[in-house]
Design an enzyme around this catalytic site. Structure first.
Site, mmCIF file in Angstrom:
data_model
loop_
_atom_site.group_PDB
_atom_site.id
_atom_site.type_symbol
_atom_site.label_atom_id
_atom_site.label_comp_id
_atom_site.label_asym_id
_atom_site.label_seq_id
_atom_site.Cartn_x
_atom_site.Cartn_y
_atom_site.Cartn_z
ATOM 1 N N THR A 154 -8.403 9.614 7.384
ATOM 2 C CA THR A 154 -8.086 8.305 6.795
ATOM 3 C C THR A 154 -8.091 7.201 7.844
ATOM 4 O OG1 THR A 154 -5.720 8.778 7.062
ATOM 5 C CG2 THR A 154 -6.712 9.330 4.934
ATOM 6 N N LYS A 214 0.830 -1.199 0.000
ATOM 7 C CA LYS A 214 0.000 0.000 0.000
ATOM 8 C C LYS A 214 0.868 1.254 0.000
ATOM 9 C CE LYS A 214 -2.029 -1.522 3.746
ATOM 10 N NZ LYS A 214 -2.930 -1.729 4.897
ATOM 11 N N GLY A 250 -8.879 4.055 9.722
ATOM 12 C CA GLY A 250 -9.495 2.778 9.386
ATOM 13 C C GLY A 250 -9.363 2.358 7.943
ATOM 14 N N THR A 251 -8.491 3.007 7.171
ATOM 15 C CA THR A 251 -8.367 2.641 5.759
ATOM 16 C C THR A 251 -7.806 1.231 5.581
ATOM 17 O OG1 THR A 251 -6.256 3.832 5.715
ATOM 18 C CG2 THR A 251 -8.189 4.985 4.859
ATOM 19 N N GLY A 252 -6.888 0.823 6.456
ATOM 20 C CA GLY A 252 -6.338 -0.530 6.356
ATOM 21 C C GLY A 252 -7.390 -1.591 6.599
ATOM 22 N N CYS A 253 -8.210 -1.392 7.641
ATOM 23 C CA CYS A 253 -9.308 -2.325 7.923
ATOM 24 C C CYS A 253 -10.271 -2.389 6.745
ATOM 25 C CB CYS A 253 -10.079 -1.872 9.164
ATOM 26 S SG CYS A 253 -9.091 -1.599 10.639
#
Length: 511
Positions: free
Chosen positions: A212, A179, A214-217
Site C-alpha cells: 500500500t 481515510k 503511496g496510497t495517500g499520494c
C-alpha cells in the site's frame, strides 16, 4: 487559453525513485483519473519500498523557478500539494497559490507524519501547513496527520475521525477527507467532510496486502484530477476510492520491491483497454480445446456435453469473479448508483431475453421443454416488474446500453435464425452463470447485507431448479445434434459467456 479535454493537473511534491509514491505516483494517478500531469519537485527523496534513506531539499529559488516555468506557460486546472519539508517551501507554495484563479481546485496532502510514525515535516513548519489548509479546497490527512493538524489525540475509529474533521473543516473553511485505510477494521471507508458539516461516506472493503506504499499520494492526486474535471467533492471521492481499491487489490501482482510495495495505478486502465479490444475471439474459428484445471461449477453439469460447455468457457467465470463490481457487491461496498445502473440494464435485458425464451418455447420438440422455456419467458417479465416495484422504484430510466444491446441482439439472432440447440446453448449462461454468481455471493450474504434481497433471489432453490432443468434440456439437445450443429452451439455458449462478463462489468465502466 481554452480548457482542454483533459484537466491539466500540477503536482507539487517530493520524489520516489522506485515509483510508488511522491510525484511519480502522482503522475500515474493523474493519468489514470483522466488528466494531464505536470510536476514541480520540492524535495529529492532517496527511498524505496523499505523506507527513506535521505532527503535533499533544493534551494527555494529553484522551486520558484519551477513554479514560474509552469504558470507562465500552462493554464492549470487543478493542483495537488504533497511533501513540503519545511516552512520556507510552505511559504513559497502559499504565495504561488495566490497567483491562481479562484476556481482552480487545490488538494493538499499534508505530508507530516508517516503511518509508521516517522516525521516528514520539520516541527516548526507545522503551523505554516495549518495556515496553508485555509488556502486550499480539500485536505487529505492520514489519521496521525489529522491529529497533528487539530492538536488532538489520534482517532481510534472512523466516526471519531469524522467528528474531529468536522470541527477542523468548520474552522479552516475547507473540506477534509477522512481515510479509514489505516484503522484496524474490516472496512476501509473514506469520507469527505465539508466546511458546513455535511458528510459523504464512500464504502470500501479492506484488502489483505502489505503493498500500500503511496496510497495517500495516489488518492489525493486522483481527487485533484476529478475535481479539475468538474466533479463535486463527493463524486470525486467516490471515483477515486473505487479506483484506488482496485489498484490495491491488484498490487501483489506487480512484484516491486522487498518491502511495502506500490499499488497498481493502471490496473483499471488496462482492464478497460482489454474490454474495448475489437479483436475477434479465438473461439470463433478453428477447433475448440478444453483447458486444463478449470474450477468446477457448484451447480453440476447434466452430462458430458454441458460439462464440456463449462470447461470451454471456464475462464469467463473466473473473469466474472474477479470483476470489481462483483467484489464490491459481495462485500456490500458497491455504491447504490452502480447497483441501480446494473438493475436498470438488467430490466432492459430481461425484456429482450423473454423474447428469446419464448422463441425457444415455440421450437422445442417436447411439451415439457416448451413449458420450461415459456415459464422462463414469463418469469423474466415478472422479475422485470418486481425490479421496478422494488429496487428501481420507477419505470426504466435509460435505454439499453451498447453492452446490453449487443448481448440481447446476439440472443435474439441465435434463437430466431439458427437451430434450436444453438439457441438453447446461447441462453444457458444467463441461467448457469447467474446461479454461480448467486451461490458465490451467498458466502457474503446476511440479513444486514445492503443487497440481501437480490443475493437471496439468485441463490434461492426456485432459481436453481430452473437452472438444473435448463442444463438437462441443453444436454439432451446437444446429445442429439450433429457435429457441425454442436460446434455452433458450443461457440454460441462461449460467446454468451463473454457477453455475461461484459454485462456484469458495465456498471463499473459507465464513467
Amino acid at each position: 487559453m481554452a480548457k482542454g479535454i483533459y484537466p491539466r493537473v500540477l503536482s507539487i511534491a517530493g520524489t520516489d525513485p522506485t515509483g510508488g509514491a511522491g510525484i511519480q505516483a502522482d503522475l500515474k494517478s493523474i493519468s489514470a483519473a483522466g488528466g494531464y500531469g505536470m510536476s514541480v519537485v520540492t524535495a529529492l527523496v532517496a527511498q524505496n519500498t523499505q523506507g527513506v534513506r535521505s532527503v535533499h531539499v533544493p534551494p527555494v529559488d529553484f522551486l520558484q523557478e519551477q513554479l514560474d516555468s509552469v504558470i507562465d506557460d500552462v493554464e492549470i486546472d487543478a493542483v495537488k500539494i504533497g511533501m513540503l519539508a519545511d516552512a520556507a517551501i510552505t511559504a513559497k507554495v502559499a504565495d504561488f497559490l495566490r497567483r491562481l484563479p479562484d476556481d482552480v481546485p487545490v488538494v493538499l496532502d499534508p505530508v507530516m507524519v508517516a503511518t509508521s510514525g516517522d516525521r516528514l515535516l520539520e516541527k516548526e513548519a507545522e503551523q505554516a501547513v495549518r495556515d496553508l489548509c485555509s488556502q486550499v479546497d480539500l485536505i487529505t490527512p492520514n489519521l496521525k496527520e489529522l491529529a497533528v493538524l487539530t492538536q488532538t489525540d489520534e482517532a481510534s475509529d472512523l466516526e471519531e475521525a469524522i467528528a474531529t474533521a468536522k470541527e477542523w473543516a468548520k474552522g479552516a473553511g475547507t473540506a477534509v477527507v477522512v481515510k479509514g485505510g489505516h484503522l484496524d477494521a474490516d472496512i476501509a471507508d473514506n469520507a469527505v467532510v465539508n466546511a458546513d458539516g455535511a458528510v459523504h461516506r464512500v464504502a470500501s472493503s479492506r484488502v489483505d496486502t502489505k503493498n500500500t506504499h503511496g496510497t495517500g499520494c495516489s488518492l489525493s492526486s486522483a481527487l485533484a484530477t476529478r475535481l479539475g474535471a468538474g466533479d463535486s467533492p463527493a463524486a470525486a471521492l467516490t471515483w477515486s476510492t473505487q479506483w484506488l481499491h482496485e489498484a490495491i487489490a491488484n498490487a501483489d501482482a506487480l512484484h516491486v520491491g522487498k518491502g511495502h510495495g506500490p499499488v497498481d495505478h493502471l490496473h483499471r486502465s488496462q482492464r478497460l483497454m482489454q474490454a474495448a479490444s475489437t479483436l475477434p475471439q479465438p473461439y470463433l474459428s478453428g477447433n475448440l480445446v478444453e483447458p486444463e484445471n478449470v474450477d468446477q461449477p457448484r451447480v453440476p453439469a447434466a452430462g458430458p456435453h454441458t460439462q464440456r460447455l463449462w470447461n470451454l468457457a471456464g475462464d469467463h467465470w473466473e473473469a466474472i469473479k474477479a470483476l470489481p463490481f462483483i467484489r464490491a457487491l459481495g462485500t456490500g461496498a458497491l455504491e447504490k448508483d452502480a447497483f441501480g445502473f446494473y438493475l436498470d440494464q438488467d430490466a432492459q435485458y430481461l425484456n429482450a431475453y423473454s423474447k428469446a425464451l419464448a422463441r425457444l418455447a415455440s421450437q422445442a420438440p417436447e411439451a415439457a421443454q416448451q413449458l420450461h422455456w415459456a415459464e422462463g419467458a414469463h418469469d423474466c417479465l415478472a422479475v422485470e416488474a418486481e425490479l421496478h416495484r422494488g429496487w428501481l422504484e420507477s419505470d426504466i430510466t435509460t435505454a439499453a446500453s451498447r453492452v446490453t444491446s449487443a448481448y440481447t441482439d446476439f440472443l435474439i439472432r441465435s434463437t430466431h435464425t439458427d437451430d434450436y440447440v444453438v439457441g438453447a446453448a446461447a441462453v444457458l449462461p444467463c441461467y448457469w452463470l447467474y446461479a454461480e454468481v448467486g451461490l458465490h455471493l451467498a458466502e457474503f450474504d446476511s440479513l444486514e447485507h445492503p443487497y440481501h434481497s437480490w443475493l437471496s433471489m439468485y441463490g434461492g432453490e426456485d432459481f436453481l431448479n430452473g437452472v438444473r432443468a435448463s442444463l438437462e434440456i441443453v444436454e439432451q439437445a446437444l446429445a442429439g445434434a450433429d457435429e457441425r450443429t454442436r460446434l455452433r452451439a458450443e461457440r454460441a455458449y462461449i460467446t454468451a459467456s463473454h457477453h455475461e462478463v461484459d454485462f456484469f462489468d458495465q456498471a463499473d465502466r459507465r464513467f
